[in-house]
Write a protein that holds these residues in place. Structure first.
Motif, PDB file in Angstrom:
ATOM      1  N   GLU A  48     -10.854 -21.467  12.784  1.00 47.44           N
ATOM      2  CA  GLU A  48      -9.406 -20.846  12.776  1.00 47.44           C
ATOM      3  C   GLU A  48      -8.861 -22.138  13.002  1.00 47.44           C
ATOM      4  OE1 GLU A  48      -7.703 -17.814  12.817  1.00 47.44           O
ATOM      5  OE2 GLU A  48      -9.426 -16.476  12.517  1.00 47.44           O
ATOM      6  N   ILE A  49      -7.646 -22.329  12.304  1.00 48.47           N
ATOM      7  CA  ILE A  49      -6.726 -22.866  12.429  1.00 48.47           C
ATOM      8  C   ILE A  49      -5.180 -23.862  13.355  1.00 48.47           C
ATOM      9  CG2 ILE A  49      -5.659 -23.396  10.143  1.00 48.47           C
ATOM     10  CD1 ILE A  49      -5.461 -26.108   9.093  1.00 48.47           C
ATOM     11  N   PHE A  50      -5.501 -24.630  13.995  1.00 49.39           N
ATOM     12  CA  PHE A  50      -4.186 -24.527  14.449  1.00 49.39           C
ATOM     13  C   PHE A  50      -3.658 -26.043  14.317  1.00 49.39           C
ATOM     14  CE2 PHE A  50      -7.644 -22.145  16.540  1.00 49.39           C
ATOM     15  CZ  PHE A  50      -6.478 -20.775  17.199  1.00 49.39           C
ATOM     16  N   PHE A  51      -1.936 -26.287  14.235  1.00 47.22           N
ATOM     17  CA  PHE A  51      -1.681 -26.725  14.402  1.00 47.22           C
ATOM     18  C   PHE A  51      -0.781 -27.679  15.227  1.00 47.22           C
ATOM     19  CE2 PHE A  51       2.234 -29.674  12.362  1.00 47.22           C
ATOM     20  CZ  PHE A  51       1.753 -30.754  11.993  1.00 47.22           C
ATOM     21  N   GLY A  52      -0.482 -28.506  16.117  1.00 50.78           N
ATOM     22  CA  GLY A  52       0.552 -29.561  16.947  1.00 50.78           C
ATOM     23  C   GLY A  52      -0.471 -29.397  18.519  1.00 50.78           C
ATOM     24  N   LYS A  53       0.660 -29.831  19.068  1.00 52.88           N
ATOM     25  CA  LYS A  53       0.277 -30.521  20.184  1.00 52.88           C
ATOM     26  C   LYS A  53       0.523 -28.856  21.103  1.00 52.88           C
ATOM     27  CE  LYS A  53       4.782 -33.135  22.358  1.00 52.88           C
ATOM     28  NZ  LYS A  53       5.137 -32.432  20.885  1.00 52.88           N
ATOM     29  N   ASP A  54       1.379 -28.283  20.795  1.00 53.94           N
ATOM     30  CA  ASP A  54       1.839 -27.518  21.254  1.00 53.94           C
ATOM     31  C   ASP A  54       0.992 -25.843  20.841  1.00 53.94           C
ATOM     32  OD1 ASP A  54       4.152 -28.156  22.794  1.00 53.94           O
ATOM     33  OD2 ASP A  54       5.661 -27.977  21.056  1.00 53.94           O
ATOM     34  N   ARG A  55      -0.062 -26.025  19.937  1.00 54.94           N
ATOM     35  CA  ARG A  55      -0.588 -24.786  20.033  1.00 54.94           C
ATOM     36  C   ARG A  55      -1.949 -25.296  20.805  1.00 54.94           C
ATOM     37  NH1 ARG A  55       3.053 -23.644  18.609  1.00 54.94           N
ATOM     38  NH2 ARG A  55       3.962 -22.557  16.483  1.00 54.94           N
ATOM     39  N   LEU A  56      -1.884 -26.020  21.883  1.00 57.92           N
ATOM     40  CA  LEU A  56      -2.985 -25.661  22.162  1.00 57.92           C
ATOM     41  C   LEU A  56      -2.851 -24.922  23.841  1.00 57.92           C
ATOM     42  CD1 LEU A  56      -3.043 -29.974  23.922  1.00 57.92           C
ATOM     43  CD2 LEU A  56      -5.567 -28.430  22.570  1.00 57.92           C
ATOM     44  N   ARG A  57      -2.566 -24.302  23.782  1.00 54.36           N
ATOM     45  CA  ARG A  57      -2.689 -23.284  24.002  1.00 54.36           C
ATOM     46  C   ARG A  57      -2.937 -22.423  24.083  1.00 54.36           C
ATOM     47  NH1 ARG A  57       3.401 -22.699  27.454  1.00 54.36           N
ATOM     48  NH2 ARG A  57       3.147 -23.860  29.106  1.00 54.36           N
ATOM     49  N   ASP A  58      -2.729 -21.883  22.258  1.00 51.26           N
ATOM     50  CA  ASP A  58      -3.364 -21.043  21.696  1.00 51.26           C
ATOM     51  C   ASP A  58      -5.120 -21.484  21.610  1.00 51.26           C
ATOM     52  OD1 ASP A  58      -0.405 -19.875  21.281  1.00 51.26           O
ATOM     53  OD2 ASP A  58      -0.541 -20.844  19.505  1.00 51.26           O
ATOM     54  N   VAL A  59      -5.292 -23.039  21.291  1.00 47.19           N
ATOM     55  CA  VAL A  59      -6.446 -23.075  20.816  1.00 47.19           C
ATOM     56  C   VAL A  59      -7.474 -22.564  22.495  1.00 47.19           C
ATOM     57  CG1 VAL A  59      -8.121 -25.132  21.275  1.00 47.19           C
ATOM     58  CG2 VAL A  59      -6.314 -24.862  19.776  1.00 47.19           C
ATOM     59  N   GLU A  60      -6.536 -23.248  23.905  1.00 54.01           N
ATOM     60  CA  GLU A  60      -7.034 -22.406  24.476  1.00 54.01           C
ATOM     61  C   GLU A  60      -7.646 -20.844  24.900  1.00 54.01           C
ATOM     62  OE1 GLU A  60      -6.945 -23.579  28.530  1.00 54.01           O
ATOM     63  OE2 GLU A  60      -5.760 -25.882  27.850  1.00 54.01           O
ATOM     64  N   GLU A  61      -7.209 -19.921  24.399  1.00 51.92           N
ATOM     65  CA  GLU A  61      -7.085 -19.009  24.399  1.00 51.92           C
ATOM     66  C   GLU A  61      -7.832 -18.149  23.434  1.00 51.92           C
ATOM     67  OE1 GLU A  61      -2.887 -17.140  23.741  1.00 51.92           O
ATOM     68  OE2 GLU A  61      -2.439 -17.567  25.318  1.00 51.92           O
ATOM     69  N   MET A  62      -7.674 -18.556  21.896  1.00 52.71           N
ATOM     70  CA  MET A  62      -9.342 -18.691  21.035  1.00 52.71           C
ATOM     71  C   MET A  62     -10.331 -19.077  21.749  1.00 52.71           C
ATOM     72  SD  MET A  62      -9.602 -17.253  18.087  1.00 52.71           S
ATOM     73  CE  MET A  62      -8.118 -17.522  16.910  1.00 52.71           C
ATOM     74  N   ILE A  63     -10.611 -19.809  22.664  1.00 52.60           N
ATOM     75  CA  ILE A  63     -12.205 -20.505  22.816  1.00 52.60           C
ATOM     76  C   ILE A  63     -12.614 -19.140  23.797  1.00 52.60           C
ATOM     77  CG2 ILE A  63     -12.988 -22.135  24.044  1.00 52.60           C
ATOM     78  CD1 ILE A  63     -11.193 -23.917  23.017  1.00 52.60           C
ATOM     79  N   GLN A  64     -11.328 -19.095  24.932  1.00 48.98           N
ATOM     80  CA  GLN A  64     -11.943 -18.070  25.708  1.00 48.98           C
ATOM     81  C   GLN A  64     -12.191 -16.574  24.494  1.00 48.98           C
ATOM     82  OE1 GLN A  64     -12.106 -19.304  28.252  1.00 48.98           O
ATOM     83  NE2 GLN A  64     -10.961 -20.313  28.749  1.00 48.98           N
ATOM     84  N   ALA A  65     -10.890 -16.248  24.552  1.00 56.43           N
ATOM     85  CA  ALA A  65     -11.351 -15.321  23.083  1.00 56.43           C
ATOM     86  C   ALA A  65     -13.160 -14.567  22.778  1.00 56.43           C
ATOM     87  CB  ALA A  65     -10.029 -14.547  22.812  1.00 56.43           C
ATOM     88  N   THR A  66     -13.359 -15.959  22.086  1.00 53.81           N
ATOM     89  CA  THR A  66     -14.495 -16.282  21.525  1.00 53.81           C
ATOM     90  C   THR A  66     -15.482 -15.849  22.533  1.00 53.81           C
ATOM     91  OG1 THR A  66     -13.777 -17.455  19.597  1.00 53.81           O
ATOM     92  CG2 THR A  66     -15.681 -17.644  19.777  1.00 53.81           C
ATOM     93  N   HIS A  67     -15.599 -16.706  23.791  1.00 51.78           N
ATOM     94  CA  HIS A  67     -16.685 -17.158  24.422  1.00 51.78           C
ATOM     95  C   HIS A  67     -16.721 -15.179  25.398  1.00 51.78           C
ATOM     96  CE1 HIS A  67     -17.484 -20.983  24.513  1.00 51.78           C
ATOM     97  NE2 HIS A  67     -16.445 -21.896  25.138  1.00 51.78           N
TER      98      HIS A  67
END
Length: 204
Positions: free
Chosen positions: A185-204
């Protein structure tokens, strides 16, 4: 047994937004208990392969756009209590040598410290790092073997690895920096770090 989740940060020192993301990543790593894998890419190469341009070029003729981008940056700085950021008066800086240096630093086992120090010299205590004399002085100030780095950035394998990183990143969808991958899954931009965290938590 499932393979561990791979989270990647594709970066170029020339992007101020990648620097700001770099400052925030340690908190994201602690919250998610996941180590981000830093992948050096050459932003100039990414732009060439995708037909993209820097925001200053792409939005320079659009009324109010750059002003809004600066406003968002100020909001990001305030949200994360970031004080170690200065706009580089020499921007844009050609990052080819320092990005090759990141690959050299991996070989020398000093990658994490190199990333911290080069980001400091670029965006916290801004210098013209595409000037060989300035770069050498910065490396020496940070305690690196400037002569060895000078040799390795001309090494054929180092050059090839940076090119390969860049091409592979674009093949996966990258068009700028910072870019994150959580698995595929790709995310672009510093403001997408929240989405990155959400994806990590969801995957865990």
């Amino acid at each position: 047994m499932a393979a561990p989740l791979k989270v990647e940060f594709h970066f170029d020192f020339g992007s101020p937004n990648a620097y700001l993301a770099h400052l925030v990543i340690p908190d994201a790593e602690r919250r998610t208990r996941t180590k981000f894998d830093y992948v050096p890419v050459l932003l100039g190469g990414v732009f060439k392969l995708t037909g993209n341009r820097s925001p200053a070029e792409a939005f320079g003729g659009i009324r109010n756009k750059l002003e809004y981008e600066r406003l968002e940056t100020e909001r990001f700085l305030k949200r994360h209590a970031i004080t170690a950021f200065r706009r580089n008066p020499f921007f844009p800086v050609n990052t080819l040598t320092i990005m090759r240096g990141a690959l050299a630093a991996q070989r020398l086992g000093v990658f994490e410290r190199y990333v911290d120090e080069i980001y400091r010299h670029m965006w916290s205590e801004p210098k013209k790092l595409d000037d060989p004399t300035v770069l050498q002085a910065a490396l020496l100030e940070s305690g690196f073997d400037a002569e060895r780095f000078g040799e390795l950035v001309q090494d054929a394998d180092v050059k090839a690895r940076l090119l390969d990183n860049t091409e592979r990143s674009v093949e996966r969808g990258t068009f700028g920096s910072p870019t994150f991958f959580v698995g595929d899954e790709i995310f672009f931009g510093k403001d997408r770090l929240r989405d990155v965290e959400e994806m990590i938590q969801a995957t865990h």
